[in-house]
Design an enzyme around this catalytic site. Structure first.
Site, short mmCIF file in Angstrom:
data_model
loop_
_atom_site.label_atom_id
_atom_site.label_comp_id
_atom_site.label_asym_id
_atom_site.label_seq_id
_atom_site.Cartn_x
_atom_site.Cartn_y
_atom_site.Cartn_z
N ASP A 132 0.86 -1.18 0.00
CA ASP A 132 0.00 0.00 0.00
C ASP A 132 0.90 1.23 0.00
O ASP A 132 1.43 1.62 1.03
CB ASP A 132 -0.92 0.00 1.22
CG ASP A 132 -1.85 1.22 1.23
OD1 ASP A 132 -1.63 2.17 0.44
OD2 ASP A 132 -2.79 1.24 2.05
N HIS A 177 -5.65 12.33 13.37
CA HIS A 177 -6.67 12.19 12.32
C HIS A 177 -7.87 11.33 12.74
O HIS A 177 -8.91 11.35 12.09
CB HIS A 177 -6.06 11.56 11.06
CG HIS A 177 -4.99 12.39 10.43
ND1 HIS A 177 -5.21 13.68 10.01
CD2 HIS A 177 -3.68 12.13 10.16
CE1 HIS A 177 -4.08 14.17 9.50
NE2 HIS A 177 -3.14 13.25 9.58
N ASP A 233 2.25 19.16 13.17
CA ASP A 233 2.30 18.17 12.10
C ASP A 233 1.87 18.85 10.79
O ASP A 233 1.11 19.81 10.82
CB ASP A 233 1.32 17.04 12.44
CG ASP A 233 1.39 15.86 11.48
OD1 ASP A 233 1.96 14.82 11.87
OD2 ASP A 233 0.86 15.96 10.36
N HIS A 253 0.01 17.75 8.46
CA HIS A 253 -1.38 17.47 8.07
C HIS A 253 -2.34 18.11 9.05
O HIS A 253 -2.03 18.28 10.22
CB HIS A 253 -1.62 15.95 8.06
CG HIS A 253 -0.73 15.19 7.12
ND1 HIS A 253 0.42 14.59 7.54
CD2 HIS A 253 -0.84 14.96 5.79
CE1 HIS A 253 1.01 13.99 6.50
NE2 HIS A 253 0.27 14.21 5.42
N ASP A 278 6.54 15.72 10.10
CA ASP A 278 6.44 15.70 8.64
C ASP A 278 6.37 17.12 8.09
O ASP A 278 6.40 17.34 6.88
CB ASP A 278 5.25 14.85 8.17
CG ASP A 278 4.00 15.06 9.01
OD1 ASP A 278 3.94 16.06 9.74
OD2 ASP A 278 3.09 14.22 8.93
N TYR A 319 8.22 11.27 8.60
CA TYR A 319 8.50 10.07 7.81
C TYR A 319 9.88 10.05 7.18
O TYR A 319 10.26 9.08 6.55
CB TYR A 319 7.40 9.89 6.75
CG TYR A 319 6.04 9.93 7.42
CD1 TYR A 319 5.60 8.85 8.18
CD2 TYR A 319 5.25 11.08 7.39
CE1 TYR A 319 4.40 8.90 8.88
CE2 TYR A 319 4.04 11.14 8.08
CZ TYR A 319 3.63 10.05 8.82
OH TYR A 319 2.45 10.10 9.50
C1 X5A Z 1 -0.18 11.12 11.27
C2 X5A Z 1 0.05 11.46 9.83
C3 X5A Z 1 -0.66 11.19 7.53
C4 X5A Z 1 -1.53 10.39 6.65
C5 X5A Z 1 -1.24 10.69 5.17
C6 X5A Z 1 -2.11 9.91 4.23
N1 X5A Z 1 -0.79 10.92 8.93
N2 X5A Z 1 -1.85 10.27 2.86
O1 X5A Z 1 0.98 12.16 9.51
ZN ZN Z 2 1.18 14.21 9.42
#
Ligand code: X5A
Ligand code: ZN
Length: 492
Positions: free
Chosen positions: A22, A137, A174, A176, A267, A307
């Site tokens: 994935d 999330h 973060d 996101h 990230d 990441y």
């Molecule tokens: C916790 C976090 C990111 C999910 C990315 C999905 N989640 N494309 O950084």
């Molecule tokens: Zn994130």
């Protein structure tokens, strides 16, 4: 005042991983925790922290945020085979389950609550929890974006219940949008949620309209949800600092939080494949340092994303080092936020004008509304200029006939310690009162952060003068820019 920094980590949280192919999920790997902890050991930071053991979060604690139906779904994944796991995972967006996921998700919740307990009981001043899976999330009925239980949202609900807290600040750095946290506290004025995130006009995951700057909260919670959407990639140190100076910090000082929870995702750091941003690890030291001046230093950082293993682990180290009160590294690069960042900052300031005094009286409004306070001078002028200049030495001179109070001077001293690798001199006139000398000495030694009570509002005259200076000087000191209008004006 409590001292010491808690570090919460258990390698059991590395015991789950993606079992099938994935490409969206394959960046969320156990090595994220392992390499962060290795790097902390490498810098001898682990031995300087107070180790607090993890525990499982209880069902009751998990249900502070999640439904029992959802809890049962997650629980049921423990005994599933690969095919079944894959099928459950497909019910959610960007999620994978492993037989150990449930156990780790409970540990991630428990680790976060252990950190809150350590800070709230006064055992430590602050701390960091290195956890997997991340949380911001996940929602009442859904896993989302690698997240299973919403560690930080649960922690905020828990802190409200167990310690009767009335004001909690959640800072989500973060890259996101932590939409899960936004949904939980949207109508709740006791939790102020701040998030910046890669947005690109809704073209970036999770592709939500409600991640934009105009989602300010709902009902009683209006004004307590702050979204800074980044519409371009490549945001760096100066963009992040500008968002702190011109959005988060003024509002946070006005909010007066009793506890700070950081959804500490990296990230948003340089090299990350998801974020595509440019902030260096040092930037996170400065962000941490600013937040340490609030809530009496009660700060809990909880890992979310991140990441790029090297960038992630260096940034984690910078955060922990700062929590331990080491001198801060110089921040690199030209200190000039980009136009897109300034636009986002201007938009969120505009959207929140009705709710915060520090934003209300700024801009081109009528002068009789000018009733700003001291924080806006420090955050809106002194710090931006200081960070633009990047001094090698800071000297604060406190003469006679000063207009600043003891609290203000102490705050300024604390905040400026992030510069010049903490090489700072304070020169105080001999006949100053002993209270001032004591307070500044405490600020310098870090034994306490100034007690932020009510600050005397600056006079209208001073506020106007600050504004005038800002407009006049922002061509040279670009960190002063917080509206695109002025930016263009200064180019003409
Ligand atoms: C916790 C976090 C990111 C999910 C990315 C999905 N989640 N494309 O950084
Ligand atoms: Zn994130």
């Amino acid at each position: 005042m409590a001292s010491g920094t808690a570090l919460i980590y258990d390698d059991e949280m590395t015991s789950y991983k993606l079992l099938w192919d994935d490409p969206e999920c394959d960046i969320e790997v156990p090595e994220r925790l392992l390499s962060s902890y290795e790097q902390l050991k490498h810098y001898h930071l682990v031995e300087r922290c107070i180790h607090v053991p993890v525990r499982e979060g209880t069902e009751e604690e998990i249900m502070l945020v999640h439904s029992s139906e959802y809890l049962e779904v997650v629980k049921s994944t423990q005994t599933m085979n690969e095919e079944e796991l894959q099928r459950v995972s497909e019910n959610y967006d960007a999620v994978y389950f492993h037989p150990n996921t449930y156990r780790c998700a409970k540990l991630a919740v428990g680790a976060t609550l252990q950190l809150v307990d350590s800070v709230m009981s006064g055992k430590v001043r602050n701390g960091m929890a290195l956890v997997r899976p991340p949380g911001h999330h996940s929602q009442r009925n859904a896993a989302n974006g690698f997240c299973v239980f919403n560690n930080v949202a649960i922690a905020a609900q828990y802190a409200k219940r167990r310690y009767g807290l009335q004001r909690i600040l959640i800072v989500d750095w973060d890259v996101h949008h932590g939409q899960g946290i936004q949904y939980v506290f949207e109508e709740d004025p006791s939790v102020l949620y701040y998030s910046w995130h890669r947005y690109e006009h809704q073209q970036f995951w999770p592709l939500l309209r409600e991640s934009d700057y105009d989602a300010v909260g709902q009902g009683k919670g209006k004004g307590f949800n702050l979204n800074v959407p980044w519409n371009k990639v490549g945001m760096g140190n100066s963009d992040y600092l500008a968002a702190f100076f011109h959005v988060l910090l003024p509002v946070a000082f006005e909010f007066v939080p009793e506890l700070i929870l950081v959804s500490s995702g990296y990230d948003s750091g340089i090299g990350d494949p998801e974020g595509q941003m440019n902030a260096t690890p040092e930037c996170f030291a400065h962000l941490t340092h600013f937040l340490m001046q609030l809530a009496n230093g009660r700060l809990c950082a909880v890992l979310e994303g991140g990441y790029h293993l090297k960038s992630l682990s260096e940034s984690v180290c910078m955060t922990v080092k700062t929590l331990l009160r080491d001198p801060l590294p110089q921040i690199s690069g030209e200190m000039a936020p980009c136009l897109s960042a300034i636009e986002s900052i201007q938009n969120v300031r505009g959207a929140h004008k009705p709710y915060w005094k520090c934003l209300m009286y700024e801009g081109n409004c009528s002068s009789d509304a000018e009733r700003n306070n001291f924080f806006c001078a420090v955050l809106g002028f002194i710090l931006p200029v200081a960070y633009s200049y990047q001094p090698d030495l800071v000297i604060i001179v406190i003469g006679p006939n000063r207009s600043l109070g003891v609290n203000g001077i102490s705050l300024l001293t604390c905040l400026l310690q992030g510069l010049a690798e903490s090489q700072i001199l304070v020169v105080i006139q001999v006949r100053s009162e002993i209270k001032l000398v004591q307070s500044v000495a405490k600020a310098l030694s870090g034994v306490s952060t100034p007690d932020f009570g009510a600050y005397a509002p600056a006079s209208q005259e001073n506020v106007l003068e600050i504004k005038r200076l800002r407009d006049q000087l922002q061509q040279e000191w670009k960190m002063l820019r917080c509206s695109a209008h002025n930016h263009l004006q200064s180019k003409m």
